[in-house]
Design an enzyme around this catalytic site. Sequence first.
Site, mmCIF file in Angstrom:
data_model
loop_
_atom_site.group_PDB
_atom_site.id
_atom_site.type_symbol
_atom_site.label_atom_id
_atom_site.label_comp_id
_atom_site.label_asym_id
_atom_site.label_seq_id
_atom_site.Cartn_x
_atom_site.Cartn_y
_atom_site.Cartn_z
ATOM 1 N N LYS A 1 -6.013 -11.434 6.546
ATOM 2 C CA LYS A 1 -7.452 -11.145 6.546
ATOM 3 C C LYS A 1 -8.115 -11.584 5.245
ATOM 4 C CE LYS A 1 -6.900 -6.753 7.258
ATOM 5 N NZ LYS A 1 -5.457 -6.625 7.207
ATOM 6 N N ARG B 1 -11.514 1.717 11.321
ATOM 7 C CA ARG B 1 -10.119 2.032 11.628
ATOM 8 C C ARG B 1 -9.987 3.054 12.751
ATOM 9 N NH1 ARG B 1 -6.192 1.694 6.693
ATOM 10 N NH2 ARG B 1 -6.963 -0.200 5.749
ATOM 11 N N ARG C 1 3.295 -10.860 -1.672
ATOM 12 C CA ARG C 1 2.021 -10.445 -2.258
ATOM 13 C C ARG C 1 2.237 -9.383 -3.334
ATOM 14 N NH1 ARG C 1 -2.461 -8.067 1.755
ATOM 15 N NH2 ARG C 1 -1.248 -6.173 1.539
ATOM 16 N N ARG D 1 0.164 -4.990 -6.533
ATOM 17 C CA ARG D 1 -0.631 -3.928 -5.911
ATOM 18 C C ARG D 1 0.229 -2.708 -5.617
ATOM 19 N NH1 ARG D 1 -4.341 -6.434 -1.171
ATOM 20 N NH2 ARG D 1 -3.722 -4.437 -0.279
ATOM 21 N N ARG E 1 1.743 1.979 5.949
ATOM 22 C CA ARG E 1 0.462 1.366 6.305
ATOM 23 C C ARG E 1 0.599 0.496 7.558
ATOM 24 N NH1 ARG E 1 -0.995 -1.991 1.736
ATOM 25 N NH2 ARG E 1 -2.925 -2.408 2.842
#
Length: 189
Positions: free
Chosen positions: A14, A89, A128, A134, A145
């Site tokens: 995304k 969501r 990532r 992160r 998640r």
Amino acid sequence: MLNFVLFGPPGAGKGTQSEKLIEKYQLIHISTGDLFRAHIKNQTPLGQKVSQFIADGQLVPDGITIDMLEEEVDKNPDAKGFIFDGFPRTIPQAEVLDEFLASKGSGIAGVIAFDVDQEELTKRVAIRQKESGRVDDQADKIQKRIDEYFNKIIHVLPYYDAQNKLTRVNGIGNIDEIFNTICAVVDKY
């Protein structure tokens, strides 16, 4: 206004595709995850409220998320449109977003859902996490998640499908080819 929702689990692409859409269509990207991370980094009152939810891989309560999102839209009154990433969501969030945009004389033009299998997601997020560091991409939190997406969030798609706004896109493959597929969808509007 040209408003789209990008839908998919963490690591689906995304963010990558949003960057390309912003450049081509001059849209404003609103990622609830990015907004939350910015508030946490800047230690704002909102950031303090949501940091524990994100750290635990949980959804931030609707009221906080919606207020923040509306604030971001209102900051950009001359926008050509928005890309909503990470929101809605839940079906109640989708309904509130529809009502809010209608109050602005606008609406969601389309929803683009990225289909990516679990194995590919796990690979992408691991890469990532190494590159960005992160906190929410750590192995224990990311699986939570991803599970949240497939067990709960994905149930918003029929809401948009019933409105003939949903397009599914294969999120695995060449980034530019995926982008061209997305552009074909956007160009219909």
